[in-house]
Design an enzyme around this catalytic site. Structure first.
Site, PDB file in Angstrom:
ATOM      1  N   LYS A 124     -31.061 -23.510  -4.600  1.00 48.68           N
ATOM      2  CA  LYS A 124     -30.236 -22.589  -5.393  1.00 48.68           C
ATOM      3  C   LYS A 124     -31.010 -21.339  -5.839  1.00 48.68           C
ATOM      4  CE  LYS A 124     -26.369 -24.954  -5.514  1.00 48.68           C
ATOM      5  NZ  LYS A 124     -25.161 -24.417  -4.855  1.00 48.68           N
ATOM      6  N   GLU A 129     -20.948 -20.965 -12.705  1.00 47.86           N
ATOM      7  CA  GLU A 129     -20.419 -22.331 -12.735  1.00 47.86           C
ATOM      8  C   GLU A 129     -21.530 -23.252 -12.265  1.00 47.86           C
ATOM      9  OE1 GLU A 129     -20.237 -20.373 -10.194  1.00 47.86           O
ATOM     10  OE2 GLU A 129     -20.878 -21.683  -8.558  1.00 47.86           O
ATOM     11  N   SER A 180     -32.204 -30.259   0.548  1.00 47.92           N
ATOM     12  CA  SER A 180     -31.818 -29.122  -0.287  1.00 47.92           C
ATOM     13  C   SER A 180     -32.307 -29.204  -1.725  1.00 47.92           C
ATOM     14  CB  SER A 180     -30.303 -28.949  -0.263  1.00 47.92           C
ATOM     15  OG  SER A 180     -29.687 -30.153  -0.663  1.00 47.92           O
TER      16      SER A 180
END
Lengths: 270, 399
Positions: free
Chosen positions: B88, B110, B380
């Site tokens: 991210k 969000e 990830s």
């Protein structure tokens, strides 16, 4: 008798209700109760994810959907309403419900039920080419929204694309009542009026809840005010009861009074 | 794959937004198309990615796991080692820099699993931007450590109690907030979804993953991989891995696989498999695949991993699915938990539950592949945030 072409000589009240809040039979009663004060009734079709709505209307959507609401119930409700009234009704919803049914099927069914037009909150003009074609083909009213930050040329384009009325969003943000309106809203109404065709009807919505709001906005030249959350709040508080009907009528009457006062001011200033 | 000027990948994408947001979206589109080719901006971004976030991340040959499964050579792209604990950060630094350049003083986001919230809060602290995070109250309960991290980083965390109280509702609430605050606020969307230009922009920021893999696999194996595997919620880590390989001629044979959350099974109502079980629709500004009922009401998604708990998928994935270019498969909660334990024990790496879905694909399939096949899995994120969920689930299974 009211009809679409001549009802709008004087400014009007547009009342918004959510289908099925708290149940379909009640919505029909509320529409009938508000009818005498309204130039147009806006009937919301609940959606699971109403991103342009504040908590009041979100909760109304939840109340309706959790009772098992189906789109066809809005159409059936409208057919019932049409037995007694020819007040124009516009449906308000989000694009997924229209897209999912098929745009043309949705428009045909809505028109057959007695609706005069449609507001799709999350369908901006840029994505609306096919939708406009279909509405034109079926002579079904289109209503687009513009906001205080909408550029001039886009307001003109939106006005040309709206066959019933142009929806002016009073201020930034989502639906829900506000304390007062500021210069931004008044300037916006004036700007839109100067840009739009003389025959166009400009109705202002978002945040309007009382007589003073109505008076102020109409005195600036708006052709109508759209009130939603204030009515929905009454329904939330009093539920499916006689009190709700009394309170709805009281508020509609009060708003109507504000419109008349505002219009008198506007005529004077004009 | 390039989207057209209106933001469409084939028939997917677009800009389905309330009118108030149109100027705000146009502003981002303009600013981004300028900065995309601006050398100073790209240098600044690279600087922060390297010195602040710790790029490049390793491409690790998982020897133990490969030998145990007895087939393809499995490489792990270690986005779990990136600052913040997940991929991210690639996107949050990129967009926070963009927000700064646009003169915004506040960012909102969000979050589902909390990783994007943490990434945004870090970027907010780093660049001096007021930060507010919207998070479903159910996710707040199951991702407490990340909530605490966001608060420590100085962000305000707003619990979302509307709808199903998870990721999609957090997106709704962030969008509502943005319609009132866009003048000073940038909506830092966390994945390759939303109205154009978000799907393109987030994919570009995440493409650093695939670009590095290309270089690293050439160094280690002297050739491109045969399989690329990534988990998919909205799909940003998968797009980041796939995208740099998509345009290459000699990459046409690479088998690219996206793994959605099958939750308690695709034959139940509790999953997050928008491609396998959804159909075309419009939500959150885009036309894509969504889980929905016959009327078009959006259904709640479910997954043991909060980050895959979204009832839609990015429009570029929808397009790649329609083209048949990427294969979309799914893994259940059980398979993901099994993969979580397997990687933890064989390699000493605790993966995020999201990434465990991708690992599960290797466990199911690697054994049947040739020994010289090369599979790259995007790891990830790391699994520290999921310890409570996993321990509870394992206890349940044992009882």
């Amino acid at each position: 008798m009211k009809n679409l072409n001549n009802l709008n000589e004087k400014p009007i009240l547009v009342s918004f209700l959510v289908s099925g809040d708290p149940n379909i039979e009640a919505t029909l009663k509320y529409m009938k109760a508000l009818d005498e004060y309204c130039g147009v009734i806006e009937l919301g079709i609940p959606f699971s994810d109403p991103v342009a709505d504040g908590s009041t209307i979100q909760e109304a959507n939840v109340r309706s959907l959790s009772n098992g609401f189906k789109i066809n119930q809005s159409f059936d409700l409208l057919k019932e309403f049409r037995k007694d009234s020819d007040t124009p009704v516009v449906l308000m919803t989000y694009y997924n419900l229209v897209y999912n049914r098929g745009i043309e099927d949705f428009v045909i069914d809505a028109k057959k039920a007695g609706a005069n037009g449609l507001i799709i909150v999350d369908l901006p003009l840029d994505e609306a080419e096919e939708y406009q074609k279909i509405c034109k083909k079926h002579e079904f009213g289109t209503i687009f929204l513009v906001a205080p930050n909408t550029p001039d040329e886009r307001i003109i384009y939106s006005d040309e694309s709206s066959t019933m009325f142009l929806y002016l969003i009073s201020t930034f943000g989502i639906t829900g009542t506000r304390d007062s309106f500021e210069k931004m809203t008044f300037d916006f109404i004036k700007r839109a009026k100067s840009l739009c065709s003389d025959n166009s009807k400009l109705y202002v919505g978002f945040g309007i809840s009382n007589e003073k709001h109505a008076e102020n906005l109409i005195s600036q030249g708006a052709d109508g005010i759209i009130v939603g959350s204030a009515f929905v709040n009454i329904i939330k508080e009093y539920g499916d009861s006689e009190d709700t009907i009394i309170k709805l009528k009281e508020l509609a009457k009060e708003l109507h009074g504000g419109i008349e006062k505002g219009y008198a001011k506007y005529i004077k200033s004009d | 794959m390039k989207c057209d000027k209106n933001g469409y990948f084939g028939e997917f994408g677009g800009q389905y937004i309330p009118e108030v947001l149109k100027p705000a979206i146009d502003e981002i589109k303009e600013a981004y198309s300028e900065l995309k080719n601006d050398e100073d901006f790209q240098n600044e971004l690279s600087y922060y990615l390297k010195h602040y976030a710790g790029r490049e991340t390793p491409l690790y040959y998982a020897k133990n796991l490969s030998e145990k499964l007895g087939g393809a050579k499995i490489y792990l792209k270690r986005e779990d080692l990136l600052h913040g604990g997940a991929h991210k950060t690639n996107n949050t630094i990129g967009q926070a820099l963009l927000a700064k350049k646009m003169g915004k003083t506040r960012i909102i986001a969000e979050t589902g699993a909390g990783q994007h919230g943490v990434g945004t809060s870090m970027a907010g602290a780093l660049f001096g931007l007021e930060t507010e995070i919207f998070m479903g109250s159910i996710d707040i309960a199951r991702q407490q450590p990340n909530v605490e991290r966001m608060k420590l980083l100085g962000a305000k965390v707003n619990p979302v109690n509307t709808g199903s109280k998870v990721l999609k509702d957090a997106v709704n609430e962030a969008m509502r907030n943005w319609t009132a605050t866009f003048e000073n606020t940038h909506y830092l969307l966390g994945t390759v979804m939303g109205p154009h230009p978000f799907p393109t922009m987030v994919r570009d920021f995440q493409s650093v993953i695939g670009k590095e893999v290309k270089k690293q696999i050439m160094e280690q194996e002297g050739r491109f991989p045969d399989h690329l595997v990534a988990c998919i919620g909205g799909g940003s880590n998968a797009m980041g891995l796939f995208y740099p390989f998509l345009g290459e001629k000699d990459c046409s044979k690479i088998n690219m696989v996206g793994i959605e959350a099958a939750g308690k099974g695709l034959d139940t109502q509790e999953h997050g498999a928008s491609i396998s079980k959804g159909r075309k629709g419009i939500l959150h500004g885009m036309l894509s695949y969504f889980l929905q009922d016959e009327d078009g009401q959006i259904e709640e998604a479910y997954s043991i991993s909060a980050g895959l708990d979204y009832p839609g998928i990015g429009p570029e994935h929808a397009y790649l699915h329609n083209l048949g270019r990427v294969e979309y498969d799914s893994a259940t909660d059980k398979q993901a938990l099994n993969a979580f334990m397997e990687l933890t024990r064989t390699e000493g790496i605790i993966p995020a539950l999201e990434s465990s879905h991708a690992i599960s694909y290797a466990i199911e399939n690697a054994g049947n592949m040739a020994k010289d096949d090369i599979m790259v899995i995007n790891l990830s994120g790391r699994g520290d945030k999921d310890l409570n969920t996993v321990i509870n689930a394992v206890n349940k299974m044992e009882n």
